[in-house]
Design a protein around this motif. Structure first.
Motif, short mmCIF file in Angstrom:
data_model
loop_
_atom_site.label_atom_id
_atom_site.label_comp_id
_atom_site.label_asym_id
_atom_site.label_seq_id
_atom_site.Cartn_x
_atom_site.Cartn_y
_atom_site.Cartn_z
N ARG A 208 0.83 -1.21 0.00
CA ARG A 208 0.00 0.00 0.00
C ARG A 208 0.86 1.26 0.00
O ARG A 208 0.57 2.24 -0.70
CB ARG A 208 -0.93 -0.01 1.21
CG ARG A 208 -2.09 -0.97 1.05
CD ARG A 208 -2.94 -1.05 2.30
NE ARG A 208 -4.17 -1.80 2.05
CZ ARG A 208 -5.00 -2.21 3.00
NH1 ARG A 208 -4.73 -1.95 4.28
NH2 ARG A 208 -6.10 -2.87 2.68
N ARG A 209 1.92 1.24 0.78
CA ARG A 209 2.81 2.40 0.83
C ARG A 209 3.46 2.62 -0.54
O ARG A 209 3.53 3.75 -1.04
CB ARG A 209 3.89 2.17 1.89
CG ARG A 209 4.97 3.23 1.96
CD ARG A 209 4.48 4.54 2.53
NE ARG A 209 5.59 5.48 2.70
CZ ARG A 209 5.46 6.70 3.19
NH1 ARG A 209 4.26 7.14 3.56
NH2 ARG A 209 6.51 7.49 3.33
N ASP A 230 12.53 6.67 3.41
CA ASP A 230 13.72 5.90 3.79
C ASP A 230 14.46 5.49 2.52
O ASP A 230 14.01 5.75 1.39
CB ASP A 230 13.35 4.70 4.65
CG ASP A 230 12.40 3.72 3.96
OD1 ASP A 230 12.42 3.63 2.72
OD2 ASP A 230 11.63 3.05 4.67
N ASP A 231 15.60 4.85 2.69
CA ASP A 231 16.44 4.50 1.53
C ASP A 231 15.71 3.57 0.57
O ASP A 231 15.83 3.70 -0.66
CB ASP A 231 17.73 3.83 2.02
CG ASP A 231 18.65 4.81 2.74
OD1 ASP A 231 18.48 6.03 2.55
OD2 ASP A 231 19.52 4.35 3.50
N GLU A 232 14.96 2.61 1.14
CA GLU A 232 14.24 1.67 0.29
C GLU A 232 13.18 2.37 -0.55
O GLU A 232 13.01 2.06 -1.74
CB GLU A 232 13.60 0.60 1.16
CG GLU A 232 12.92 -0.52 0.37
CD GLU A 232 12.36 -1.60 1.27
OE1 GLU A 232 11.48 -2.35 0.80
OE2 GLU A 232 12.81 -1.70 2.43
N GLU A 233 12.48 3.33 0.03
CA GLU A 233 11.45 4.06 -0.71
C GLU A 233 12.06 4.97 -1.76
O GLU A 233 11.52 5.09 -2.87
CB GLU A 233 10.60 4.88 0.27
CG GLU A 233 9.71 4.00 1.15
CD GLU A 233 9.04 4.78 2.26
OE1 GLU A 233 8.02 4.28 2.78
OE2 GLU A 233 9.52 5.87 2.61
#
Length: 247
Positions: A208-209, A230-233
């Motif tokens: 969802r994010r 964050d880094d992943e996003e």
């Protein structure tokens, strides 16, 4: 909360406040609405509330006396100091963040203008906030007042059946909301994403994010400038941008 609206056309609000979430919230005592015709406060023998502008020019301007008397009367009905909101195309563009700010108040007084505008003394002495619902001009402030009343009421505790609904809506999180699906799981060859049927809540929240990030990038990339990622996003968004550029 009490929301008072000063208008020349109180009948416009009957259907809006008598239906759906607004009506339900009022019946529960969560909010009360006062729709006041400020023409009733005019001291002119013909109950006029407007006049020609000094210096000439087209259109009519709302005179200060009826609006001042109406606001002062409403203030005397409560112990606190209300927010007095002028609906005006020159005002700050209304946002979800402003709705959340207003929802923390005990009383709002919304001023709906008509004609060419307001006497400047109304703006200078009565008003705490000037708000516009968009970069366009309407015939009056009533539609804007309805939008504010609706957006604020739904944020009040108990107004919605699901208390998480308001905080996950588009703009509340700073992103556009992720896609939603319900039964049936397949409709005309279109299937619900498998992740939503998995029962794995953490993976669903991650999906969802990411879908909220994807949708915001596609439709409102300007909103991403103020979002903490964050880094992943950040990596996920960069991959989306690379895919878009290569397609």
């Amino acid at each position: 909360m009490n929301i008072s609206i000063l208008t020349l056309f109180p009948e416009m609000f009957t259907g809006v406040f008598g239906q759906s979430i607004l009506n339900s919230a009022a019946e529960k005592g969560i909010v009360s609405f006062d729709v006041v015709n400020f023409r009733d406060y005019s001291k002119d023998k013909h109950q006029r509330v407007d006049d020609y502008p000094y210096g000439g020019g087209g259109g009519m301007v709302l005179t200060p006396q009826p609006m001042f008397d109406a606001v002062e009367d409403l203030k005397h009905r409560t112990s606190g100091e209300p927010r007095v909101v002028l609906l005006c195309p020159q005002g700050e563009v209304y946002t979800q963040q402003k709705a959340e700010e207003f929802a923390r108040e005990e009383q709002l007084i919304l001023l709906c203008g008509h004609y060419e505008g307001y006497d400047e003394r109304i703006r200078q002495e009565l008003v705490t906030d000037e708000v516009s619902i968009g970069d366009y001009v309407l015939t009056g402030g009533e539609i804007g007042a309805m939008a504010i009343a609706d957006s604020v009421t739904r944020l009040l505790p108990g107004a919605l059946g699901n208390e998480t609904s308001a905080v996950t809506d588009s703009h509340s999180t700073g992103l556009l909301e992720h896609p939603h699906y319900t039964r049936p799981s397949e409709f005309r060859g279109m299937a619900v994403p498998d992740i939503l049927l998995s029962g794995h809540h953490k993976n669903i929240e991650t999906w969802r994010r990411r879908e909220a990030l994807r949708r915001t990038l596609e439709r409102r990339p300007d909103m991403l400038e103020n979002i903490q990622l964050d880094d992943e996003e950040r990596s996920f968004l960069q991959n989306l941008k690379n895919e878009k550029e290569s397609s």
